[in-house]
Write a protein that holds these residues in place. Structure first.
Motif, PDB file in Angstrom:
ATOM      1  N   LEU A  10       0.633  -1.206   0.051  1.00 57.54           N
ATOM      2  CA  LEU A  10      -0.022   0.244  -0.372  1.00 57.54           C
ATOM      3  C   LEU A  10       0.965   0.962  -0.051  1.00 57.54           C
ATOM      4  O   LEU A  10       0.548   2.509  -0.853  1.00 57.54           O
ATOM      5  CB  LEU A  10      -0.906  -0.108   0.871  1.00 57.54           C
ATOM      6  CG  LEU A  10      -2.856  -1.030   1.501  1.00 57.54           C
ATOM      7  CD1 LEU A  10      -2.952  -1.037   3.076  1.00 57.54           C
ATOM      8  CD2 LEU A  10      -3.208  -0.547   0.170  1.00 57.54           C
ATOM      9  N   ARG A  11       1.973   1.339   1.030  1.00 56.01           N
ATOM     10  CA  ARG A  11       3.139   2.513   0.976  1.00 56.01           C
ATOM     11  C   ARG A  11       3.539   2.682  -0.644  1.00 56.01           C
ATOM     12  O   ARG A  11       3.120   3.742  -1.046  1.00 56.01           O
ATOM     13  CB  ARG A  11       3.989   1.911   2.242  1.00 56.01           C
ATOM     14  CG  ARG A  11       5.056   2.990   2.402  1.00 56.01           C
ATOM     15  CD  ARG A  11       5.678   3.034   3.361  1.00 56.01           C
ATOM     16  NE  ARG A  11       4.862   2.331   4.654  1.00 56.01           N
ATOM     17  CZ  ARG A  11       5.488   2.087   5.380  1.00 56.01           C
ATOM     18  NH1 ARG A  11       7.009   1.287   5.371  1.00 56.01           N
ATOM     19  NH2 ARG A  11       4.557   1.185   6.785  1.00 56.01           N
ATOM     20  N   LYS A  12       4.125   1.432  -1.518  1.00 47.95           N
ATOM     21  CA  LYS A  12       4.662   1.583  -2.564  1.00 47.95           C
ATOM     22  C   LYS A  12       3.230   2.058  -3.454  1.00 47.95           C
ATOM     23  O   LYS A  12       3.884   3.086  -4.923  1.00 47.95           O
ATOM     24  CB  LYS A  12       5.026   0.369  -3.129  1.00 47.95           C
ATOM     25  CG  LYS A  12       5.819   0.269  -4.074  1.00 47.95           C
ATOM     26  CD  LYS A  12       6.035  -0.756  -4.724  1.00 47.95           C
ATOM     27  CE  LYS A  12       7.510  -0.748  -6.286  1.00 47.95           C
ATOM     28  NZ  LYS A  12       8.714   0.181  -5.994  1.00 47.95           N
ATOM     29  N   LEU A  18       1.380   6.923 -10.476  1.00 50.68           N
ATOM     30  CA  LEU A  18       0.856   6.821 -12.185  1.00 50.68           C
ATOM     31  C   LEU A  18       1.097   5.844 -12.603  1.00 50.68           C
ATOM     32  O   LEU A  18       1.031   5.056 -13.428  1.00 50.68           O
ATOM     33  CB  LEU A  18       1.894   8.187 -12.238  1.00 50.68           C
ATOM     34  CG  LEU A  18       1.949   7.819 -14.545  1.00 50.68           C
ATOM     35  CD1 LEU A  18       0.665   8.855 -14.102  1.00 50.68           C
ATOM     36  CD2 LEU A  18       2.847   8.926 -14.437  1.00 50.68           C
ATOM     37  N   TYR A  19       2.643   5.154 -11.922  1.00 49.96           N
ATOM     38  CA  TYR A  19       2.944   3.601 -11.862  1.00 49.96           C
ATOM     39  C   TYR A  19       2.522   3.026 -11.153  1.00 49.96           C
ATOM     40  O   TYR A  19       1.779   1.849 -12.282  1.00 49.96           O
ATOM     41  CB  TYR A  19       4.539   3.704 -11.757  1.00 49.96           C
ATOM     42  CG  TYR A  19       5.184   2.328 -11.945  1.00 49.96           C
ATOM     43  CD1 TYR A  19       5.931   1.905 -13.039  1.00 49.96           C
ATOM     44  CD2 TYR A  19       5.288   1.152 -11.130  1.00 49.96           C
ATOM     45  CE1 TYR A  19       6.391   0.545 -13.368  1.00 49.96           C
ATOM     46  CE2 TYR A  19       5.807  -0.094 -11.224  1.00 49.96           C
ATOM     47  CZ  TYR A  19       6.769  -0.356 -12.263  1.00 49.96           C
ATOM     48  OH  TYR A  19       6.964  -1.753 -13.290  1.00 49.96           O
ATOM     49  N   SER A  20       1.588   3.460 -10.380  1.00 50.63           N
ATOM     50  CA  SER A  20       0.396   2.062  -9.952  1.00 50.63           C
ATOM     51  C   SER A  20      -0.239   1.913 -10.947  1.00 50.63           C
ATOM     52  O   SER A  20      -0.825   0.957 -11.030  1.00 50.63           O
ATOM     53  CB  SER A  20       0.254   2.509  -8.622  1.00 50.63           C
ATOM     54  OG  SER A  20       1.682   2.007  -7.623  1.00 50.63           O
ATOM     55  N   VAL A  22      -0.698   2.727 -14.439  1.00 50.46           N
ATOM     56  CA  VAL A  22      -0.835   2.214 -15.402  1.00 50.46           C
ATOM     57  C   VAL A  22      -1.003   0.871 -15.202  1.00 50.46           C
ATOM     58  O   VAL A  22      -1.725   0.083 -16.142  1.00 50.46           O
ATOM     59  CB  VAL A  22       0.678   2.937 -15.033  1.00 50.46           C
ATOM     60  CG1 VAL A  22       0.627   2.266 -16.610  1.00 50.46           C
ATOM     61  CG2 VAL A  22       0.797   4.244 -15.966  1.00 50.46           C
ATOM     62  N   ASN A  23      -0.122  -0.092 -14.278  1.00 47.16           N
ATOM     63  CA  ASN A  23      -0.069  -1.257 -13.821  1.00 47.16           C
ATOM     64  C   ASN A  23      -0.673  -1.746 -13.921  1.00 47.16           C
ATOM     65  O   ASN A  23      -2.140  -3.104 -14.251  1.00 47.16           O
ATOM     66  CB  ASN A  23       1.443  -1.697 -13.095  1.00 47.16           C
ATOM     67  CG  ASN A  23       2.415  -2.022 -12.983  1.00 47.16           C
ATOM     68  OD1 ASN A  23       2.934  -2.419 -14.402  1.00 47.16           O
ATOM     69  ND2 ASN A  23       3.840  -0.913 -13.286  1.00 47.16           N
ATOM     70  N   ILE A  24      -2.255  -1.094 -12.651  1.00 50.09           N
ATOM     71  CA  ILE A  24      -3.378  -1.932 -12.526  1.00 50.09           C
ATOM     72  C   ILE A  24      -4.342  -1.832 -13.788  1.00 50.09           C
ATOM     73  O   ILE A  24      -5.468  -2.743 -13.666  1.00 50.09           O
ATOM     74  CB  ILE A  24      -4.077  -0.943 -10.498  1.00 50.09           C
ATOM     75  CG1 ILE A  24      -3.358  -1.560 -10.067  1.00 50.09           C
ATOM     76  CG2 ILE A  24      -5.309  -1.837 -11.282  1.00 50.09           C
ATOM     77  CD1 ILE A  24      -3.447  -0.442  -8.911  1.00 50.09           C
ATOM     78  N   PHE A  25      -4.524   0.017 -14.072  1.00 49.43           N
ATOM     79  CA  PHE A  25      -5.288  -0.300 -15.247  1.00 49.43           C
ATOM     80  C   PHE A  25      -5.028  -1.621 -16.170  1.00 49.43           C
ATOM     81  O   PHE A  25      -5.664  -1.918 -17.601  1.00 49.43           O
ATOM     82  CB  PHE A  25      -4.923   1.542 -15.672  1.00 49.43           C
ATOM     83  CG  PHE A  25      -5.582   1.190 -17.396  1.00 49.43           C
ATOM     84  CD1 PHE A  25      -7.443   2.155 -16.713  1.00 49.43           C
ATOM     85  CD2 PHE A  25      -5.593   1.840 -18.690  1.00 49.43           C
ATOM     86  CE1 PHE A  25      -8.420   2.080 -18.012  1.00 49.43           C
ATOM     87  CE2 PHE A  25      -5.861   1.860 -19.396  1.00 49.43           C
ATOM     88  CZ  PHE A  25      -7.937   2.081 -19.088  1.00 49.43           C
ATOM     89  N   GLY A  26      -3.682  -1.941 -16.688  1.00 44.82           N
ATOM     90  CA  GLY A  26      -3.338  -2.567 -17.793  1.00 44.82           C
ATOM     91  C   GLY A  26      -3.804  -4.195 -17.322  1.00 44.82           C
ATOM     92  O   GLY A  26      -4.103  -5.122 -18.358  1.00 44.82           O
ATOM     93  N   LEU A  27      -3.573  -4.750 -16.165  1.00 43.72           N
ATOM     94  CA  LEU A  27      -4.028  -5.975 -15.620  1.00 43.72           C
ATOM     95  C   LEU A  27      -5.479  -6.216 -15.676  1.00 43.72           C
ATOM     96  O   LEU A  27      -5.877  -6.882 -16.045  1.00 43.72           O
ATOM     97  CB  LEU A  27      -3.119  -6.110 -14.095  1.00 43.72           C
ATOM     98  CG  LEU A  27      -3.933  -7.229 -13.776  1.00 43.72           C
ATOM     99  CD1 LEU A  27      -2.658  -8.730 -14.172  1.00 43.72           C
ATOM    100  CD2 LEU A  27      -3.695  -7.676 -12.165  1.00 43.72           C
ATOM    101  N   THR A  28      -6.224  -4.789 -15.787  1.00 45.95           N
ATOM    102  CA  THR A  28      -7.226  -5.424 -15.683  1.00 45.95           C
ATOM    103  C   THR A  28      -7.624  -5.439 -16.921  1.00 45.95           C
ATOM    104  O   THR A  28      -9.031  -6.333 -17.237  1.00 45.95           O
ATOM    105  CB  THR A  28      -7.968  -3.686 -15.311  1.00 45.95           C
ATOM    106  OG1 THR A  28      -7.976  -3.990 -13.981  1.00 45.95           O
ATOM    107  CG2 THR A  28      -9.758  -3.579 -15.257  1.00 45.95           C
TER     108      THR A  28
END
Length: 207
Positions: A10-12, A18-20, A22-28
């Motif tokens: 959560l802290r990261k 922004l990085y998080s 992009v990664n979560i959106f791409g995975l979704t």
């Protein structure tokens, strides 16, 4: 231990928003696309699997030099070659009349799609559910019709349609001998009305 790892994640995520994102959106997007493709493939592979003899039924096609491969042949062609091919146990045919056909009974008339002439052994080949009538007797003498439950409801309401007479385009009459359940969505053949008529598949190409 798990609680500490969860806090670190959560802290990261908060630190690198922004990085998080992009990664979560791409995975979704990836998972959604995978699920949609899987559902589509599953639906396509389910077509016509409800027929009891599905492994022994083949659709005959023709190849035209200009139009390519088509899922249609001359309606009486099979009569000539089937006798010379011992691998062919039997055959049945479908001949669509028009995109819309006027079907009537008394004062009720409807434009109906999915109207076909067929051979008497249609229900020996295909496992469409007959709600009324029997596969071996619905098509016997010619001049018989089998209709779907939906069309029966439109024409006759709650009245039993067996033995009733219908008109096709105001010039041909058929007696209803059977009622089928509405076609499954995963059926290649979609009909509301099947007709049995002597000579329906006769061609006169010799003229």
């Amino acid at each position: 231990m798990f609680k500490n790892h969860f806090k670190l994640v959560l802290r990261k995520l908060k630190k690198e928003k922004l990085y998080s994102f992009v990664n979560i959106f791409g995975l979704t997007i990836g998972l959604t696309a995978f699920l949609l493709i899987s559902l589509y493939v599953r639906d396509e592979l389910s077509f016509d699997k409800f027929h009891t003899n599905k492994d022994n039924i083949y659709r005959l096609v023709s190849e035209h030099e200009r139009l390519g491969i088509r899922s249609a042949i001359a309606s009486d062609f099979v009569e000539y070659f089937s006798y010379d091919m011992p691998q062919v146990d039997s055959y049945t045919r479908l001949l669509g009349i028009d995109e819309k056909v006027l079907v009537g009974h008394d004062e009720e008339h409807f434009n109906v799609s999915g109207v076909f002439f067929t051979d008497p052994n249609f229900f020996d080949f295909f496992s469409f559910e007959l709600k009324k009538g029997f596969p071996e007797t619905v098509f016997v003498n010619g001049g018989e019709a089998v209709i779907s439950e939906s069309l029966s409801q439109k024409l006759f309401g709650d009245i039993d349609p067996i033995g009733k007479e219908i008109q096709i385009e105001k010039n041909e009459k058929y007696v209803i001998t059977g009622v089928t359940a509405d076609n499954p969505a995963n059926s290649t053949i979609q009909f509301d009305l099947l007709l049995n008529k002597a000579g329906a598949f006769k061609n006169d190409f010799e003229r």
